[in-house]
Design a protein around this motif. Sequence first.
Motif, mmCIF file in Angstrom:
data_model
loop_
_atom_site.group_PDB
_atom_site.id
_atom_site.type_symbol
_atom_site.label_atom_id
_atom_site.label_comp_id
_atom_site.label_asym_id
_atom_site.label_seq_id
_atom_site.Cartn_x
_atom_site.Cartn_y
_atom_site.Cartn_z
ATOM 1 N N GLU A 1 0.832 -1.212 0.000
ATOM 2 C CA GLU A 1 0.000 0.000 0.000
ATOM 3 C C GLU A 1 0.867 1.262 0.000
ATOM 4 N N LEU A 2 1.962 1.239 0.742
ATOM 5 C CA LEU A 2 2.861 2.402 0.778
ATOM 6 C C LEU A 2 3.550 2.615 -0.568
ATOM 7 N N LEU A 3 3.988 1.533 -1.216
ATOM 8 C CA LEU A 3 4.644 1.665 -2.514
ATOM 9 C C LEU A 3 3.662 2.194 -3.559
ATOM 10 N N LEU A 4 2.425 1.724 -3.516
ATOM 11 C CA LEU A 4 1.410 2.222 -4.450
ATOM 12 C C LEU A 4 1.141 3.705 -4.219
ATOM 13 N N ALA A 5 1.101 4.112 -2.946
ATOM 14 C CA ALA A 5 0.887 5.531 -2.644
ATOM 15 C C ALA A 5 2.031 6.376 -3.191
ATOM 16 N N ALA A 6 3.254 5.854 -3.126
ATOM 17 C CA ALA A 6 4.392 6.592 -3.676
ATOM 18 C C ALA A 6 4.272 6.718 -5.190
ATOM 19 N N VAL A 7 3.969 5.624 -5.865
ATOM 20 C CA VAL A 7 3.850 5.646 -7.325
ATOM 21 C C VAL A 7 2.739 6.597 -7.774
ATOM 22 N N ASP A 8 1.658 6.662 -6.997
ATOM 23 C CA ASP A 8 0.503 7.484 -7.365
ATOM 24 C C ASP A 8 0.570 8.902 -6.807
ATOM 25 N N GLY A 9 1.671 9.276 -6.109
ATOM 26 C CA GLY A 9 1.795 10.627 -5.583
ATOM 27 C C GLY A 9 0.873 10.909 -4.424
ATOM 28 N N ARG A 10 0.667 9.899 -3.554
ATOM 29 C CA ARG A 10 -0.281 10.042 -2.446
ATOM 30 C C ARG A 10 0.377 9.882 -1.082
ATOM 31 N N LEU A 11 1.622 10.291 -0.937
ATOM 32 C CA LEU A 11 2.315 10.099 0.332
ATOM 33 C C LEU A 11 2.064 11.204 1.350
ATOM 34 N N GLU A 12 1.475 12.282 0.924
ATOM 35 C CA GLU A 12 1.383 13.461 1.792
ATOM 36 C C GLU A 12 0.722 13.164 3.131
ATOM 37 N N ASP A 13 -0.262 12.265 3.153
ATOM 38 C CA ASP A 13 -0.982 11.983 4.403
ATOM 39 C C ASP A 13 -0.564 10.651 5.028
ATOM 40 N N LYS A 14 0.557 10.099 4.584
ATOM 41 C CA LYS A 14 1.021 8.823 5.125
ATOM 42 C C LYS A 14 2.080 9.052 6.204
ATOM 43 N N ALA A 15 2.230 8.059 7.089
ATOM 44 C CA ALA A 15 3.259 8.113 8.136
ATOM 45 C C ALA A 15 3.628 6.679 8.484
ATOM 46 N N PRO A 16 4.608 6.106 7.807
ATOM 47 C CA PRO A 16 4.977 4.707 8.058
ATOM 48 C C PRO A 16 5.305 4.460 9.527
ATOM 49 N N ALA A 17 4.784 3.354 10.064
ATOM 50 C CA ALA A 17 4.992 3.018 11.469
ATOM 51 C C ALA A 17 5.924 1.814 11.585
ATOM 52 N N PHE A 18 6.843 1.888 12.551
ATOM 53 C CA PHE A 18 7.809 0.823 12.778
ATOM 54 C C PHE A 18 7.742 0.356 14.221
ATOM 55 N N SER A 19 8.035 -0.915 14.434
ATOM 56 C CA SER A 19 8.102 -1.473 15.772
ATOM 57 C C SER A 19 9.242 -0.817 16.548
ATOM 58 N N PRO A 20 9.064 -0.620 17.855
ATOM 59 C CA PRO A 20 10.175 -0.101 18.659
ATOM 60 C C PRO A 20 11.270 -1.134 18.886
ATOM 61 N N ASP A 21 11.018 -2.390 18.550
ATOM 62 C CA ASP A 21 12.030 -3.429 18.703
ATOM 63 C C ASP A 21 13.222 -3.155 17.795
ATOM 64 N N ALA A 22 14.367 -3.715 18.170
ATOM 65 C CA ALA A 22 15.570 -3.634 17.342
ATOM 66 C C ALA A 22 15.655 -4.857 16.449
ATOM 67 N N ALA A 23 16.367 -4.708 15.346
ATOM 68 C CA ALA A 23 16.666 -5.835 14.465
ATOM 69 C C ALA A 23 18.145 -5.782 14.115
ATOM 70 N N LEU A 24 18.755 -6.958 14.009
ATOM 71 C CA LEU A 24 20.176 -7.049 13.672
ATOM 72 C C LEU A 24 20.368 -8.214 12.715
ATOM 73 N N THR A 25 21.193 -8.002 11.687
ATOM 74 C CA THR A 25 21.480 -9.075 10.735
ATOM 75 C C THR A 25 22.970 -9.309 10.632
ATOM 76 N N VAL A 26 23.330 -10.586 10.550
ATOM 77 C CA VAL A 26 24.718 -11.012 10.369
ATOM 78 C C VAL A 26 24.826 -11.648 8.993
#
Length: 421
Positions: free
Chosen positions: A301-326
């Motif tokens: 949904e976020l990628l479609l909003a970007a392609v269609d020029g509809r990001l102005e009212d979006k605010a992506p949410a992320f978990s407060p957890d940490a992630a680590l990759t090796v």
Amino acid sequence: MIVLLLGSGGREHALAAALARSSALTKLIAAPGNPGVAEHAELRDVAVDDIDGVVALAKAETVDLVVVGPEVPLVLGVVDRLAEAGIRAFGPTAAAARLEGSKAFTKELCAAHDLPTAGFRHAKSLDEARAALGAFGAPVVVKADGLAAGKGVTVATTIEEAHAAVEAIFADAGAEAVIEEFMTGEEASLFALCDGETALLFGDAQDHKRAYDGDEGPNTGGMGAYSPAPVLTPEIAERAMAEIVRPTIAAMKAAGTPFTGFLYAGLMIEGGAPRLVEYNVRFGDPEAQVVLPRLKDDLLELLLAAVDGRLEDKAPAFSPDAALTVVMAAKGYPGAYAKGSEIRGLPQAQAREGVTVFHAGTARDGERLLANGGRVLAVTATGADVREAQARAYAAVDMIDWPEGFCRRDIGWRAVARLEE
């Protein structure tokens, strides 16, 4: 929706896993993909730089959206070609992809718009490069102007090393280089989701470029990463968006080359002030493997909003957890390495709490999983903080039976040290 994902690395496995969670997705196709991507998508044997083949595949599969993972097809103009065929694609046009395709283009844009970055000279000949080295002295940063798969940069600590780097660059006909002031501070990566006009903060990370523990050895495409990046406080991240990213998006739009896609800003932070190291025009690898697992929203949904020029009212949410990759790489990487060794133990590693193993350079031979690249696996774990994520990731690494591989044992050391202060 039918979505076509281009690419075959760990980044694309992370994108595939995130896209597969979307309620709007009806079918995911990947070209060429890898065994990990195949857990979420139907694979098609089309190379990412086969632009004609990509367009033909998108038409044949009546694709609604193409998501471009790596930089090469973007610089080659795959988004432009798909648009000509009436197919929507997430990623910048070839003109906008110059932000990664030409380091000189980006540095000159920074100079024209007073964006904070290192001082530089654009050298179009070996003589010009040598003169620039004379002006900067050492330490100094030497960059090949074009795409270099994350490895076309030399941080020269001596003037002799710098001269060797420019001579290697200009051994190729038509080469150009950017000679830069050496910046001090702490590096971090900031990601923005852009629709040509609006740029939204889309997570941050820190990666480890050097091959060996203690940040020793040659530069690589990335040996591990963690998110969020403690050095990028909310205040510094917003300052980077306000002083660097948003002015860049405005400048690209004003030039008639609006930028749509993921803009990856490599930053140097010193004294609370961010400066731009360089831009990439796609998600990072292995940064995608730690940012995307923390995303709480629907990626498609976020990628479609970007392609269609509809990001102005979006605010992506992320978990407060940490992630680590090796990253687990083939012995010899980033130099010469062998392919074809067998990897065992992945099911047991992935069964651990909070763990996902992303495939970066693997191939199937019946039931056997084989190494098929330099960077082969990205063992990712989440946790309440980076220390827990680190412990989980390395516990999973230790369950993978692959004697022909190696990894750094200190991924996340800087962030863990901060917790212990």
